[in-house]
Design a protein around this motif. Sequence first.
Motif, PDB file in Angstrom:
ATOM      1  N   MET A   1      71.344 106.191   6.939  1.00  0.00           N
ATOM      2  CA  MET A   1      71.170 106.402   8.562  1.00  0.00           C
ATOM      3  C   MET A   1      70.568 107.604   8.922  1.00  0.00           C
ATOM      4  SD  MET A   1      72.232 103.499   9.748  1.00  0.00           S
ATOM      5  CE  MET A   1      71.897 103.914  11.382  1.00  0.00           C
ATOM      6  N   ALA A   2      70.692 108.625   8.373  1.00  0.00           N
ATOM      7  CA  ALA A   2      70.025 109.809   8.706  1.00  0.00           C
ATOM      8  C   ALA A   2      68.543 109.682   8.558  1.00  0.00           C
ATOM      9  CB  ALA A   2      70.435 111.090   7.657  1.00  0.00           C
ATOM     10  N   VAL A   3      67.888 108.921   7.434  1.00  0.00           N
ATOM     11  CA  VAL A   3      66.697 108.652   7.093  1.00  0.00           C
ATOM     12  C   VAL A   3      66.100 107.838   8.348  1.00  0.00           C
ATOM     13  CG1 VAL A   3      64.742 107.617   5.889  1.00  0.00           C
ATOM     14  CG2 VAL A   3      66.703 109.173   4.873  1.00  0.00           C
ATOM     15  N   ILE A   4      66.871 106.955   8.770  1.00  0.00           N
ATOM     16  CA  ILE A   4      66.324 105.925   9.823  1.00  0.00           C
ATOM     17  C   ILE A   4      66.304 106.619  11.189  1.00  0.00           C
ATOM     18  CG2 ILE A   4      67.153 104.010  11.251  1.00  0.00           C
ATOM     19  CD1 ILE A   4      68.550 102.938   8.432  1.00  0.00           C
ATOM     20  N   HIS A   5      67.571 107.554  11.339  1.00  0.00           N
ATOM     21  CA  HIS A   5      67.303 108.358  12.744  1.00  0.00           C
ATOM     22  C   HIS A   5      66.210 109.282  12.819  1.00  0.00           C
ATOM     23  CE1 HIS A   5      71.883 107.646  13.268  1.00  0.00           C
ATOM     24  NE2 HIS A   5      71.290 106.490  13.581  1.00  0.00           N
TER      25      HIS A   5
ATOM     26  N   ALA B   1      72.900  96.524  10.698  1.00  0.00           N
ATOM     27  CA  ALA B   1      74.223  95.942  10.097  1.00  0.00           C
ATOM     28  C   ALA B   1      74.316  94.543   9.485  1.00  0.00           C
ATOM     29  CB  ALA B   1      75.268  96.297  11.161  1.00  0.00           C
ATOM     30  N   TYR B   2      73.405  93.681  10.316  1.00  0.00           N
ATOM     31  CA  TYR B   2      73.478  92.275   9.907  1.00  0.00           C
ATOM     32  C   TYR B   2      72.721  92.421   8.570  1.00  0.00           C
ATOM     33  CZ  TYR B   2      71.864  87.713   9.634  1.00  0.00           C
ATOM     34  OH  TYR B   2      71.590  86.394   9.090  1.00  0.00           O
ATOM     35  N   ILE B   3      71.776  92.778   8.572  1.00  0.00           N
ATOM     36  CA  ILE B   3      70.819  93.039   7.149  1.00  0.00           C
ATOM     37  C   ILE B   3      71.775  93.472   5.867  1.00  0.00           C
ATOM     38  CG2 ILE B   3      68.927  93.947   5.620  1.00  0.00           C
ATOM     39  CD1 ILE B   3      67.301  93.896   8.736  1.00  0.00           C
ATOM     40  N   ASN B   4      72.589  94.578   6.227  1.00  0.00           N
ATOM     41  CA  ASN B   4      73.390  95.146   5.175  1.00  0.00           C
ATOM     42  C   ASN B   4      74.716  94.515   5.108  1.00  0.00           C
ATOM     43  OD1 ASN B   4      73.490  97.124   3.199  1.00  0.00           O
ATOM     44  ND2 ASN B   4      75.187  98.076   4.462  1.00  0.00           N
ATOM     45  N   LYS B   5      74.810  93.006   5.271  1.00  0.00           N
ATOM     46  CA  LYS B   5      75.943  92.221   5.022  1.00  0.00           C
ATOM     47  C   LYS B   5      77.155  92.691   6.164  1.00  0.00           C
ATOM     48  CE  LYS B   5      74.792  90.861   0.451  1.00  0.00           C
ATOM     49  NZ  LYS B   5      75.294  90.920  -0.884  1.00  0.00           N
ATOM     50  N   LYS B   6      76.729  92.805   7.298  1.00  0.00           N
ATOM     51  CA  LYS B   6      77.700  93.083   8.297  1.00  0.00           C
ATOM     52  C   LYS B   6      78.295  94.551   8.434  1.00  0.00           C
ATOM     53  CE  LYS B   6      77.076  88.668   8.975  1.00  0.00           C
ATOM     54  NZ  LYS B   6      76.503  88.188   7.909  1.00  0.00           N
ATOM     55  N   LYS B   7      77.580  95.503   7.621  1.00  0.00           N
ATOM     56  CA  LYS B   7      78.206  96.584   7.575  1.00  0.00           C
ATOM     57  C   LYS B   7      77.115  97.847   7.922  1.00  0.00           C
ATOM     58  CE  LYS B   7      78.661  96.930   2.606  1.00  0.00           C
ATOM     59  NZ  LYS B   7      79.625  97.216   1.428  1.00  0.00           N
ATOM     60  N   MET B   8      77.339  98.960   8.441  1.00  0.00           N
ATOM     61  CA  MET B   8      76.208  99.921   8.424  1.00  0.00           C
ATOM     62  C   MET B   8      75.983 100.457   7.082  1.00  0.00           C
ATOM     63  SD  MET B   8      75.193  99.780  11.486  1.00  0.00           S
ATOM     64  CE  MET B   8      74.448 101.331  11.384  1.00  0.00           C
ATOM     65  N   PRO B   9      74.813 101.071   6.781  1.00  0.00           N
ATOM     66  CA  PRO B   9      74.476 101.975   5.579  1.00  0.00           C
ATOM     67  C   PRO B   9      75.312 103.128   5.639  1.00  0.00           C
ATOM     68  CG  PRO B   9      72.511 100.923   6.488  1.00  0.00           C
ATOM     69  CD  PRO B   9      73.594 100.663   7.592  1.00  0.00           C
ATOM     70  N   GLY B  10      75.123 103.735   4.396  1.00  0.00           N
ATOM     71  CA  GLY B  10      75.620 105.087   4.246  1.00  0.00           C
ATOM     72  C   GLY B  10      75.190 106.123   5.083  1.00  0.00           C
ATOM     73  N   LYS B  11      75.480 107.378   5.309  1.00  0.00           N
ATOM     74  CA  LYS B  11      75.036 108.214   6.082  1.00  0.00           C
ATOM     75  C   LYS B  11      73.790 108.884   5.924  1.00  0.00           C
ATOM     76  CE  LYS B  11      79.715 110.060   7.502  1.00  0.00           C
ATOM     77  NZ  LYS B  11      80.655 111.421   7.456  1.00  0.00           N
ATOM     78  N   ALA B  12      73.366 108.930   4.393  1.00  0.00           N
ATOM     79  CA  ALA B  12      72.150 109.510   4.090  1.00  0.00           C
ATOM     80  C   ALA B  12      71.052 108.483   4.607  1.00  0.00           C
ATOM     81  CB  ALA B  12      72.027 109.427   2.634  1.00  0.00           C
TER      82      ALA B  12
ATOM     83  N   ASN C   1      67.897 100.949  23.400  1.00  0.00           N
ATOM     84  CA  ASN C   1      66.995 100.076  22.108  1.00  0.00           C
ATOM     85  C   ASN C   1      67.620 100.297  20.519  1.00  0.00           C
ATOM     86  OD1 ASN C   1      65.355  99.311  24.100  1.00  0.00           O
ATOM     87  ND2 ASN C   1      63.503 100.402  23.616  1.00  0.00           N
ATOM     88  N   LEU C   2      68.069 101.526  20.500  1.00  0.00           N
ATOM     89  CA  LEU C   2      68.491 102.083  19.043  1.00  0.00           C
ATOM     90  C   LEU C   2      69.797 101.424  18.935  1.00  0.00           C
ATOM     91  CD1 LEU C   2      67.119 105.338  18.806  1.00  0.00           C
ATOM     92  CD2 LEU C   2      66.133 103.412  17.639  1.00  0.00           C
ATOM     93  N   TYR C   3      70.542 100.954  19.862  1.00  0.00           N
ATOM     94  CA  TYR C   3      71.978 100.269  19.804  1.00  0.00           C
ATOM     95  C   TYR C   3      71.521  98.964  19.131  1.00  0.00           C
ATOM     96  CZ  TYR C   3      75.845  97.239  21.139  1.00  0.00           C
ATOM     97  OH  TYR C   3      76.930  96.453  21.249  1.00  0.00           O
ATOM     98  N   TYR C   4      70.697  98.197  19.562  1.00  0.00           N
ATOM     99  CA  TYR C   4      70.271  96.900  19.142  1.00  0.00           C
ATOM    100  C   TYR C   4      69.660  97.107  17.745  1.00  0.00           C
ATOM    101  CZ  TYR C   4      70.129  94.677  23.595  1.00  0.00           C
ATOM    102  OH  TYR C   4      70.525  94.006  24.773  1.00  0.00           O
ATOM    103  N   VAL C   5      69.089  98.059  17.360  1.00  0.00           N
ATOM    104  CA  VAL C   5      68.593  98.452  16.027  1.00  0.00           C
ATOM    105  C   VAL C   5      69.645  98.611  15.010  1.00  0.00           C
ATOM    106  CG1 VAL C   5      67.514 100.178  14.503  1.00  0.00           C
ATOM    107  CG2 VAL C   5      66.455  99.618  16.917  1.00  0.00           C
ATOM    108  N   HIS C   6      70.803  99.452  15.374  1.00  0.00           N
ATOM    109  CA  HIS C   6      71.762  99.472  14.604  1.00  0.00           C
ATOM    110  C   HIS C   6      72.601  97.949  14.175  1.00  0.00           C
ATOM    111  CE1 HIS C   6      72.797 104.015  15.723  1.00  0.00           C
ATOM    112  NE2 HIS C   6      71.414 103.708  14.981  1.00  0.00           N
ATOM    113  N   ASN C   7      72.519  97.420  15.399  1.00  0.00           N
ATOM    114  CA  ASN C   7      73.258  96.322  15.118  1.00  0.00           C
ATOM    115  C   ASN C   7      72.503  95.198  13.958  1.00  0.00           C
ATOM    116  OD1 ASN C   7      75.044  96.635  16.738  1.00  0.00           O
ATOM    117  ND2 ASN C   7      74.323  95.376  18.368  1.00  0.00           N
ATOM    118  N   ALA C   8      71.099  95.171  14.251  1.00  0.00           N
ATOM    119  CA  ALA C   8      70.448  94.428  13.350  1.00  0.00           C
ATOM    120  C   ALA C   8      70.379  94.752  11.948  1.00  0.00           C
ATOM    121  CB  ALA C   8      69.111  94.593  13.650  1.00  0.00           C
TER     122      ALA C   8
END
Length: 478
Positions: free
Chosen positions: A387-391, A374-385, A365-372
């Motif tokens: 993503m840490a909060v999200i995790h 990235a889409y919101i963040n203009k096709k790239k993953m946010p910074g480590k900090a 489920n969280l794989y889908y979350v990561h893709n979404a």
Amino acid sequence: MIVDFLNTVDSVLYYPILIIVLAAAGIYFSIRTRFVQIRLFAEAVRTLIEKPHEAGGVSSLQALLVSTASRVGTGNIIGVSTAICLGGAGAAFWMWVLAIIGASSAFVESTLAQVYKHRDRRTNGCYGGPAYYIESALHSRWLGIVFAVFLISTYAFGFNLLCSYNLQSTFETYSFYNPSVTPWIIGVILAVLVGFCLFGGGKRIVKTTGILVPVMGLFYVILAAIMLIAHFNLIPSVIVAIMQDAFNFQAIGGGIAGSCLMYGIKRGLYSNEAGVGSAPNAAAAAHVSHPVKQGLAQMLSVYIDTLFLCTATALMCLVSGVPGTAENAGAMYVQQAVSTTFGTVGPVFITVSMTLFAFTTLLGNLYYVHNAIAYINKKKMPGKATMAVIHVLCSLVVLFGAVTPMDACWALADITMGGMALINLPACVILGGVAIKALRDYEFQRKQGRNPAFIARRIGLDAEKLDYWHHKERDERE
């Protein structure tokens, strides 16, 4: 009060709104495709043996397995048993109806995901999904973002909350279970394991469970088959009971929110996710010569999930003779049913299976979350900090899911999933003509004895506006 409010929203969302949307979209797509889900079933099976169109790419079968893995899980066991306990045996029939009608919606959404997918320049792979075809074809990034937000709400919150609850509920049958303590212990352990994997550890755990889950799934099917063989003489009467309950319109009309019709639709949609907009994210990753190939493959995933696995659970429970009630709704009903044939081993097997299914479902489920994200963040993953909060938040959801009341878990999952469907299905109806033209082009090439290859202009599309296929056509010319 909160649970009552959620149940009220859930009931209104599904009846009359979502039941009309699901039925209308499924029937519309079935008619427009001339019942592709039945007519091209054999062709769909054939596409699974094809190798990926590009060397090292993802095949139709691999993409099918990814999407099937996300569909198959706790819903096939606990979702089905809950539907039967609370709605009646007829819920199984309405699951079948939803699967057959919904398979056409699954075909359309996955074909669209293939048509409008993007090339990943870094890995030479491809990606896409509803957010991408909403943005590319409907020219509405804001609506794509809204869909992505609903997807995150569904998979990071609604589904994971429910998955965690479902797992801990399998322990209720044991003498050591303490309703005030055990759910918290299970929630903490599960949250720590999920968090450990999300923060980069636990690769061996993920790999091991990835191997064990298909094995446990196979054993689950064998277990169901043994039970059905042992009670073979009861199967005809169980089928009759399902059909009689399904068409007991007096009971349905007396309270449709709690009827077998509504529970069949809710739990069927939760299990197979046809038209919800989740599977297209996996479908877009396949390297195929024509988008329709993956549309046909994803159509099969709905059948595998509902007509095969959900039916196995339903029949297994009903032939056991154990009455399904509100008190034993969920894992307990399945465990009581299997114990009639396998004794004390049966409930333990269900608990082990559910543990593996739930853990891999949580991570999937969280794989889908990561893709979404990235889409919101203009096709790239946010910074480590970030993503840490999200995790951390995702891990906390898993923790609190184990101690949240069952009604609240199911209602939240239904509401967030319903929101996805109410965005995705209308978008698919608007863009459905593209999928229909692609299907006709595919069938035309097959009749000529060719391996269908997709060329955008044949269905009236400008290849330059299709990121993946534009680059593919250019590379082939060069």
